[in-house]
Write an enzyme that holds these catalytic residues in place. Sequence first.
Site, PDB file in Angstrom:
ATOM      1  NE  ARG A 104      39.211  49.976  44.546  1.00 48.46           N
ATOM      2  CZ  ARG A 104      37.458  50.084  44.614  1.00 48.46           C
ATOM      3  NH1 ARG A 104      36.959  50.879  43.585  1.00 48.46           N
ATOM      4  NH2 ARG A 104      37.252  49.023  45.201  1.00 48.46           N
ATOM      5  CE  LYS A 123      40.934  46.410  53.269  1.00 45.69           C
ATOM      6  NZ  LYS A 123      39.003  47.247  52.907  1.00 45.69           N
ATOM      7  CG  ASP A 180      39.514  52.189  39.300  1.00 49.69           C
ATOM      8  OD1 ASP A 180      39.091  51.205  39.157  1.00 49.69           O
ATOM      9  OD2 ASP A 180      39.263  53.472  39.765  1.00 49.69           O
ATOM     10  CE1 TYR A 195      28.076  41.305  42.073  1.00 47.75           C
ATOM     11  CE2 TYR A 195      26.124  39.267  42.112  1.00 47.75           C
ATOM     12  CZ  TYR A 195      27.389  39.648  42.008  1.00 47.75           C
ATOM     13  OH  TYR A 195      28.327  39.012  42.705  1.00 47.75           O
ATOM     14  CE  LYS A 233      29.608  39.524  39.407  1.00 43.90           C
ATOM     15  NZ  LYS A 233      30.895  39.452  39.043  1.00 43.90           N
ATOM     16  CB  ILE A 286      32.433  33.837  47.884  1.00 42.24           C
ATOM     17  CG1 ILE A 286      31.800  33.609  46.926  1.00 42.24           C
ATOM     18  CG2 ILE A 286      33.972  33.089  48.868  1.00 42.24           C
ATOM     19  CD1 ILE A 286      33.004  34.077  46.087  1.00 42.24           C
TER      20      ILE A 286
END
Length: 278
Positions: free
Chosen positions: A15, A19, A44, A139, A143, A172
């Site tokens: 988005r 960056k 998005d 979360y 996944k 990570i």
Amino acid sequence: MLLVKRGANVTIVARNETKLKEAAEEIRAFQVSRDQKVIYISADCASPSGTKEAIKKASDEHNGQIPYHVFLCAGQSLPGMFIEQDPSVFERNMNINYLGSVYTAHESARLMAENGVHGSITFVSSVLGFFGLVGYSQYVPTKYAIRGLADSLRNELKAYGINVHCYFPATILTPGYDEENKTKPNITKEIEGTDEGQTPEVCAQKMLDGLDRGEYFIASDPLGWIFRSSCSGLAPGNNIISDTILSLVGWVALPIWRTYADYLVKASSKQNNKTKTH
Ligand SMILES: NC(=O)C1=CN([C@@H]2O[C@H](COP(=O)(O)OP(=O)(O)OC[C@H]3O[C@@H](n4cnc5c(N)ncnc54)[C@H](OP(=O)(O)O)[C@@H]3O)[C@@H](O)[C@H]2O)C=CC1
Ligand SMILES: CCCCCCCCCCCCCCCC(=O)[C@@H](N)CO
């Protein structure tokens, strides 16, 4: 970066335009030919129209070429204790992680199938796509859902010659990880602390190595290897000998670790209650 080094035309999607621009410039430094194109698109992924437009723009910019290899990395983690979080968090996390993956995979697979492109779709789950942990109730299901989608599509998309892969990284060391640590309960940090984490560069390399070997479930560290082998269901294995050894390790080690994790959670609740009553 790794794909650009191999001579691929690459599109990155997220988005934040500033960056993206920086990232695209960084990646362009690795181009191996002048004809290569590295572009960025701000979209998005958690909106079906945003995804559709992004994929259309990507193929338009690459001379009408439908993306051959699609990587579904967009995701977020919003850790917190189940009863303390607002229920809206569960919807938000599902939208970004799961539905974002559904929309992108759907549009990519549709275009690949219609245009006879025998490409690949790589989902990014997590080792938390195999097991649940305190603080991650918003979360973990997203996944698991990604794993379920990958399992279904691995079979279904064979009809069109499209390969499906699913990557299961542990920690990570990314900006997203720093961000999630701001709201992560201490008990989650304590349990997770045993995992040192890997850099995004190492993970990307290991994911690509897994793809080169034609693996369906790709893992990049011992925790992922053990869970991949212990919880594979109908998923094809990677190597019958190492998979068997790893699942035996899991058979012994996982109940021990579960007992330890349960003990830590109970101990932390006693600690909290003590602080509250005094
Ligand atoms: N870090 C970790 O410990 C682990 C991460 N993972 C998974 O790896 C993936 C990447 O995570 P990580 O690199 O840590 O996260 P980051 O937050 O560092 O990066 C996530 C990227 O996804 C983009 N993104 C997020 N939401 C959307 C959206 N709705 N549409 C388009 N782009 C979006 C972000 O850009 P922008 O905000 O500009 O849109 C950003 O570029 C996630 O799926 C995560 O669940 C799995 C295991 C461990
Ligand atoms: C044989 C058994 C040994 C067990 C040791 C277990 C150590 C626990 C490590 C938990 C790691 C959680 C990684 C979460 C990654 C993730 O997806 C989030 N960071 C969200 O972004």
